[in-house]
Design a protein around this motif. Structure first.
Motif, PDB file in Angstrom:
ATOM      1  N   UNK A   1      -6.834  -5.592  70.527  1.00  0.00           N
ATOM      2  CA  UNK A   1      -5.477  -5.642  69.987  1.00  0.00           C
ATOM      3  C   UNK A   1      -4.455  -5.230  71.044  1.00  0.00           C
ATOM      4  N   UNK A   2      -3.276  -5.814  70.983  1.00  0.00           N
ATOM      5  CA  UNK A   2      -2.163  -5.426  71.855  1.00  0.00           C
ATOM      6  C   UNK A   2      -0.868  -5.540  71.065  1.00  0.00           C
ATOM      7  N   UNK A   3       0.163  -4.875  71.560  1.00  0.00           N
ATOM      8  CA  UNK A   3       1.463  -4.895  70.908  1.00  0.00           C
ATOM      9  C   UNK A   3       2.298  -6.068  71.404  1.00  0.00           C
ATOM     10  N   UNK A   4       3.118  -6.622  70.523  1.00  0.00           N
ATOM     11  CA  UNK A   4       4.033  -7.684  70.910  1.00  0.00           C
ATOM     12  C   UNK A   4       3.389  -9.049  70.927  1.00  0.00           C
ATOM     13  N   UNK A   5       4.117 -10.007  71.503  1.00  0.00           N
ATOM     14  CA  UNK A   5       3.657 -11.385  71.548  1.00  0.00           C
ATOM     15  C   UNK A   5       2.821 -11.641  72.800  1.00  0.00           C
ATOM     16  N   UNK A   6       1.958 -12.654  72.721  1.00  0.00           N
ATOM     17  CA  UNK A   6       1.208 -13.122  73.879  1.00  0.00           C
ATOM     18  C   UNK A   6       1.650 -14.536  74.236  1.00  0.00           C
ATOM     19  N   UNK A   7       1.959 -14.775  75.521  1.00  0.00           N
ATOM     20  CA  UNK A   7       2.379 -16.101  75.972  1.00  0.00           C
ATOM     21  C   UNK A   7       1.459 -16.612  77.090  1.00  0.00           C
ATOM     22  N   UNK A   8       1.687 -16.145  78.328  1.00  0.00           N
ATOM     23  CA  UNK A   8       0.893 -16.623  79.449  1.00  0.00           C
ATOM     24  C   UNK A   8      -0.010 -15.547  80.018  1.00  0.00           C
TER      25      UNK A   8
ATOM     26  N   UNK B   1      -0.222 -12.692  66.687  1.00  0.00           N
ATOM     27  CA  UNK B   1      -1.273 -11.951  65.996  1.00  0.00           C
ATOM     28  C   UNK B   1      -1.702 -10.677  66.723  1.00  0.00           C
ATOM     29  N   UNK B   2      -1.278 -10.501  67.982  1.00  0.00           N
ATOM     30  CA  UNK B   2      -1.615  -9.295  68.715  1.00  0.00           C
ATOM     31  C   UNK B   2      -3.092  -9.135  68.988  1.00  0.00           C
ATOM     32  N   UNK B   3      -3.799 -10.244  69.187  1.00  0.00           N
ATOM     33  CA  UNK B   3      -5.242 -10.216  69.434  1.00  0.00           C
ATOM     34  C   UNK B   3      -5.544 -11.022  70.699  1.00  0.00           C
ATOM     35  N   UNK B   4      -6.312 -10.407  71.598  1.00  0.00           N
ATOM     36  CA  UNK B   4      -6.835 -11.113  72.764  1.00  0.00           C
ATOM     37  C   UNK B   4      -8.332 -11.305  72.581  1.00  0.00           C
ATOM     38  N   UNK B   5      -8.802 -12.526  72.810  1.00  0.00           N
ATOM     39  CA  UNK B   5     -10.217 -12.842  72.703  1.00  0.00           C
ATOM     40  C   UNK B   5     -10.861 -12.749  74.090  1.00  0.00           C
ATOM     41  N   UNK B   6     -11.965 -12.023  74.172  1.00  0.00           N
ATOM     42  CA  UNK B   6     -12.771 -11.953  75.387  1.00  0.00           C
ATOM     43  C   UNK B   6     -13.962 -12.880  75.195  1.00  0.00           C
ATOM     44  N   UNK B   7     -14.143 -13.847  76.117  1.00  0.00           N
ATOM     45  CA  UNK B   7     -15.126 -14.909  75.912  1.00  0.00           C
ATOM     46  C   UNK B   7     -16.068 -15.032  77.108  1.00  0.00           C
ATOM     47  N   UNK B   8     -17.249 -15.540  76.834  1.00  0.00           N
ATOM     48  CA  UNK B   8     -18.179 -15.894  77.890  1.00  0.00           C
ATOM     49  C   UNK B   8     -17.566 -17.033  78.705  1.00  0.00           C
ATOM     50  N   UNK B   9     -17.567 -16.890  80.025  1.00  0.00           N
ATOM     51  CA  UNK B   9     -16.868 -17.858  80.865  1.00  0.00           C
ATOM     52  C   UNK B   9     -17.497 -19.247  80.848  1.00  0.00           C
ATOM     53  N   UNK B  10     -18.779 -19.337  80.560  1.00  0.00           N
ATOM     54  CA  UNK B  10     -19.462 -20.627  80.563  1.00  0.00           C
ATOM     55  C   UNK B  10     -19.403 -21.307  79.208  1.00  0.00           C
ATOM     56  N   UNK B  11     -19.834 -20.596  78.177  1.00  0.00           N
ATOM     57  CA  UNK B  11     -19.903 -21.194  76.838  1.00  0.00           C
ATOM     58  C   UNK B  11     -18.598 -21.075  76.073  1.00  0.00           C
ATOM     59  N   UNK B  12     -17.722 -20.154  76.491  1.00  0.00           N
ATOM     60  CA  UNK B  12     -16.453 -19.835  75.834  1.00  0.00           C
ATOM     61  C   UNK B  12     -16.654 -19.170  74.471  1.00  0.00           C
ATOM     62  N   UNK B  13     -17.863 -18.734  74.183  1.00  0.00           N
ATOM     63  CA  UNK B  13     -18.132 -18.033  72.931  1.00  0.00           C
ATOM     64  C   UNK B  13     -17.494 -16.640  72.963  1.00  0.00           C
ATOM     65  N   UNK B  14     -17.038 -16.206  71.805  1.00  0.00           N
ATOM     66  CA  UNK B  14     -16.363 -14.911  71.694  1.00  0.00           C
ATOM     67  C   UNK B  14     -17.330 -13.762  71.938  1.00  0.00           C
TER      68      UNK B  14
END
Length: 257
Positions: free
Chosen positions: A125-132, A107-120
């Motif tokens: 957006x980025x190009x290509x696939x995301x794996x690790x 999907x080319x999307x990285x989610x940035x989340x709160x480290x404690x609650x994990x809420x978005x």
């Protein structure tokens, strides 16, 4: 792809817009995991990312309609969980400061989340696939299933550099789940039981870990493979698990043979 036949390598490390440079061939260690203890793990988790965070684990899972990120105690008691929309296939995760980044596969999307609650908090957006994904100092290291690692900014997710990974002059592809430790990256090889250790300065693989001895007690399924590696701070040990594995193994890496 089995890596066991390979010996030392020559690596080219590329920066965006820069030419490649060769490094001396390193000595390659051949290691195996020795089990220290076996702990219970959530066998419904299609594990794509695994990280130790204080006294907890953070786990990212995949599958359309089943992806999520959650926090649990080491013995499996959940403390926080955030699902992904069914249109997203979750991939690697890592904590960087006060946030956790979570990749998606196609999907080319990285989610940035709160480290404690994990809420978005945000989406990038980025190009290509995301794996690790893992954190090395003030940088993020990302894999996309190829033989390259991407270096990204931990605040903006902007791509900064590219590192090509080879072993004995041969590209090591299918780099998957990542763990950054002291200037090195441990990478699961997709659909294999090998883990490679990569020097970040040069990109050179300096160790191959044959984890085929770890018991895979998951239900029979071609997808239920080894995938999940997390360093245990203040030790020399790691946690290893796999997709839908009911077990989490604490291991130390010792010389093969």
């Amino acid at each position: 792809m089995s890596l066991k036949k390979f010996a030392p390598l020559v690596i080219a490390s590329l920066s965006a817009g820069c030419s490649s440079s060769e490094t001396a061939q390193p000595e390659v260690e051949y290691l195996v995991p020795e089990i220290v203890q076996t702990l219970p793990f959530n066998e419904s988790s299609f594990t794509q990312g695994l990280e130790v965070d204080g006294s907890d684990l953070i786990i990212g899972t995949g599958q359309y309609g089943g992806s999520r990120i959650y926090r649990s105690t080491i013995d499996g008691q959940e403390k926080a969980s955030q699902p992904l929309d069914p249109s997203f296939f979750g991939e690697g995760i890592t904590r960087a400061g006060d946030v956790v980044w979570q990749l998606t596969w196609n999907e080319g999307v990285a989610f940035k989340r709160d480290a404690t609650t994990l809420e978005e908090l945000a989406r990038v957006n980025y190009d290509g696939e995301g794996w690790g994904l893992c954190t090395s100092g003030d940088q993020l290291i990302m894999s996309d299933g190829s033989s390259t690692l991407q270096v990204r900014d931990p605040e903006t997710f902007e791509q900064l550099n590219i590192i090509n990974v080879t072993l004995d002059g041969t590209a090591v592809d299918k780099l998957n789940e990542l763990e950054c430790v002291d200037g090195e990256v441990y990478a699961n090889i997709f659909m294999d039981t090998d883990i490679v250790r990569i020097d970040l300065d040069s990109g050179a693989v300096n160790a191959v870990i044959d984890a085929s001895s770890l018991p895979n007690n998951a239900d029979p399924d071609i997808n239920n493979v080894l995938n999940g590696i997390a360093f245990i701070p203040d030790s020399e040990n790691f946690y290893l698990t796999g997709k839908r594995w009911p077990d989490l193994y604490e291991v130390r890496f010792i010389p093969a043979g």
